[in-house]
Design a protein around this motif. Sequence first.
Motif, mmCIF file in Angstrom:
data_model
loop_
_atom_site.group_PDB
_atom_site.id
_atom_site.type_symbol
_atom_site.label_atom_id
_atom_site.label_comp_id
_atom_site.label_asym_id
_atom_site.label_seq_id
_atom_site.Cartn_x
_atom_site.Cartn_y
_atom_site.Cartn_z
ATOM 1 N N LEU A 68 17.500 38.296 101.785
ATOM 2 C CA LEU A 68 17.670 38.839 100.432
ATOM 3 C C LEU A 68 16.822 40.086 100.209
ATOM 4 O O LEU A 68 17.205 40.997 99.480
ATOM 5 C CB LEU A 68 17.329 37.764 99.394
ATOM 6 N N ARG A 69 15.652 40.118 100.832
ATOM 7 C CA ARG A 69 14.774 41.277 100.676
ATOM 8 C C ARG A 69 15.432 42.537 101.256
ATOM 9 O O ARG A 69 15.403 43.598 100.654
ATOM 10 C CB ARG A 69 13.459 40.986 101.394
ATOM 11 N N ALA A 75 20.816 47.742 98.941
ATOM 12 C CA ALA A 75 21.632 48.018 97.748
ATOM 13 C C ALA A 75 21.124 49.269 97.027
ATOM 14 O O ALA A 75 21.915 50.054 96.493
ATOM 15 C CB ALA A 75 21.619 46.810 96.813
ATOM 16 N N VAL A 76 19.809 49.464 97.021
ATOM 17 C CA VAL A 76 19.241 50.676 96.415
ATOM 18 C C VAL A 76 19.474 51.876 97.333
ATOM 19 O O VAL A 76 19.930 52.937 96.892
ATOM 20 C CB VAL A 76 17.733 50.506 96.138
ATOM 21 N N ALA A 77 19.205 51.702 98.633
ATOM 22 C CA ALA A 77 19.284 52.826 99.575
ATOM 23 C C ALA A 77 20.681 53.441 99.619
ATOM 24 O O ALA A 77 20.818 54.664 99.667
ATOM 25 C CB ALA A 77 18.859 52.370 100.975
ATOM 26 N N GLU A 109 13.558 36.609 93.258
ATOM 27 C CA GLU A 109 12.373 37.463 93.387
ATOM 28 C C GLU A 109 12.299 38.125 94.763
ATOM 29 O O GLU A 109 11.797 39.241 94.883
ATOM 30 C CB GLU A 109 11.106 36.665 93.065
ATOM 31 N N GLU A 110 12.817 37.458 95.789
ATOM 32 C CA GLU A 110 12.920 38.077 97.116
ATOM 33 C C GLU A 110 13.825 39.305 97.056
ATOM 34 O O GLU A 110 13.516 40.365 97.598
ATOM 35 C CB GLU A 110 13.514 37.091 98.124
ATOM 36 N N GLY A 114 12.764 43.421 97.588
ATOM 37 C CA GLY A 114 13.408 44.473 98.387
ATOM 38 C C GLY A 114 13.767 45.686 97.541
ATOM 39 O O GLY A 114 13.611 46.832 97.969
ATOM 40 N N ILE A 115 14.245 45.426 96.321
ATOM 41 C CA ILE A 115 14.560 46.525 95.400
ATOM 42 C C ILE A 115 13.297 47.322 95.089
ATOM 43 O O ILE A 115 13.301 48.552 95.059
ATOM 44 C CB ILE A 115 15.203 45.957 94.105
ATOM 45 N N LYS A 116 12.196 46.574 94.908
ATOM 46 C CA LYS A 116 10.903 47.210 94.594
ATOM 47 C C LYS A 116 10.416 48.104 95.745
ATOM 48 O O LYS A 116 9.928 49.223 95.522
ATOM 49 C CB LYS A 116 9.886 46.097 94.305
#
Lengths: 341, 341
Positions: A68-69, A75-77, A109-110, A114-116
Amino acid sequence: METRTELSTIGEFGLIKRIAEKFPIVQSGSIKGIGDDAAVVDTEGKKLLISTDLLMEGVHFDLAYTPLRHLGYKAVAVNVSDIAAMNGIPNQITVSLGLSNRFSVEAIEELYEGIKIACDEYNIDLIGGDTSSSRGGLAISITVLGTADEHQIVYRNTAQKGDIVCVTGDLGAAFMGLQVLEREKQVFMANPDMQPELSDKDYVVERQLKPTARMDVIHELRALDVIPTAMIDVSDGLAAELLHICKNSGIGGVIFEDKMPIDDQTYLTGTELNFSPMTAALNGGEDYELLFTVSQEDYQKIEQVSEITPIGYITNEVEGAHIMMKSGSLVKLTSPGYEHF
Amino acid sequence: METRTELSTIGEFGLIKRIAEKFPIVQSGSIKGIGDDAAVVDTEGKKLLISTDLLMEGVHFDLAYTPLRHLGYKAVAVNVSDIAAMNGIPNQITVSLGLSNRFSVEAIEELYEGIKIACDEYNIDLIGGDTSSSRGGLAISITVLGTADEHQIVYRNTAQKGDIVCVTGDLGAAFMGLQVLEREKQVFMANPDMQPELSDKDYVVERQLKPTARMDVIHELRALDVIPTAMIDVSDGLAAELLHICKNSGIGGVIFEDKMPIDDQTYLTGTELNFSPMTAALNGGEDYELLFTVSQEDYQKIEQVSEITPIGYITNEVEGAHIMMKSGSLVKLTSPGYEHF
């Protein structure tokens, strides 16, 4: 034993509060983030760039082998890559999730971890979104906002005859990584005690699970004072993207087989899996490199950048794009793999 | 017999082409719409407002009784409502769809027809999005962009003691319409030959299926030169929204039972279905009216507007919000219905 907190114990507002705490606003243009009916952004005199992607479980990702991370990062990249492809700088994202109750708070939160990591790496604020339940699989919808001065924006319909065709990084590895992961999944399903053999596949697997948006190259081009004449990101294979540039610009192009940047591990994995590395580079997907054209006068500047490879040139033929093979034959490029239905 | 064209016959690019043709760009701020890596927007010196919603089949809508055209309209309207709630003007949307193969091209065009009607009504350009397949149900992700001058933007944390609490339109009808539709679905499933009895439920059913964003009131407030002190849209019931304003502004509020705007059809349907219209107004959802506060000096201007009803006032008690019943008793407002998991 891992802790499992049900989403229902903290609720939607509890989740939003946890997310907001983890994502403090850093961009000067982010006036209001999470917590009102809409977010408020100052484009600071520049033009706004906006792109959006909807990722559906079972179509765009398989949670059997996607941590998930990594998924959150990717997903952001992939959205940031669209802003890069316009020669813009990403500033903010919104993240909407459709979650079934099989996801615990820890799992979510995982995903946000990754989004963070991606937000920190690309210097982006998370300023809003929507979380709700899903009766089907996980749905992730990300919208990215970026900015650029009008003269800096690079479209895909402005390539000119004589321009040099360039690509960043290397191609085909993400596709090869996907084949490796799919094979390991079959092996695991047949025999769950088998340990995966991925030590010599680390690069291709990482290219699939955690691709990078090429903001480094965008910053480098700015430092060199080079504005590409046309640009697109490589999400559906090089052939499909070059055909987009050709069709939109009303020009043709020739690239050279012996110039194509393909990593050694992509070659070795291709040999092992009996899959052509060149086909992976031309028609595989998800490399998220940048394909762009520059005028000949910028060639010397481009040459200095190790992450950029000149692979061909633009012609005035409007009959599409071709690849010159090492054998000397000219093959018409096609893009069989780019229909998503 | 209805025509059914499979999505695979026109493909993703065929679908995008059809959509782009149906949605010509009209806003001066829309520099580049569909057809590149990102859309390009000029905020023309104003601040950008952005809001996003992800609607999942089986959670947010039931295709058993929701016409796709209405669904398309509603998906846009609920997003526009968020821009209205900031006192902004909507300009652009992006639309992403996750589609299973049970949707024909004709069905998708019905959905876009509803989106188009909303875009025309609210004067909005469709500038981008993403279409892909879904293994589960239909997923619709819409992001709306709006603008406002900085001094015009109204947040939810700026209500002041002594302000008048106002609401637009009427409340509880959308919730009552949902109960009607759910009942008809049960009747239909038990006996498919039964024709629905909806002639005296037209208003409440329309409020559920095709809610309107109150841009008319936003324009009217601008014409009257009134800027609310705080504002929010009513998506989760009046009680939840008033509690948001109170909590965020650090104030309390009192509203009056006998001032609550509730339509006659909402009352009649409530009697028939044995459901309290006042509970529907306070804790039902999806009215998409605007709840706002104005300073006392603006009261006379507000009074002229038939679509606005003053329902109470802001106090300095920070212990939440209350409703004064016709009986004279003061009841603390709660919002049991606003957790989405």
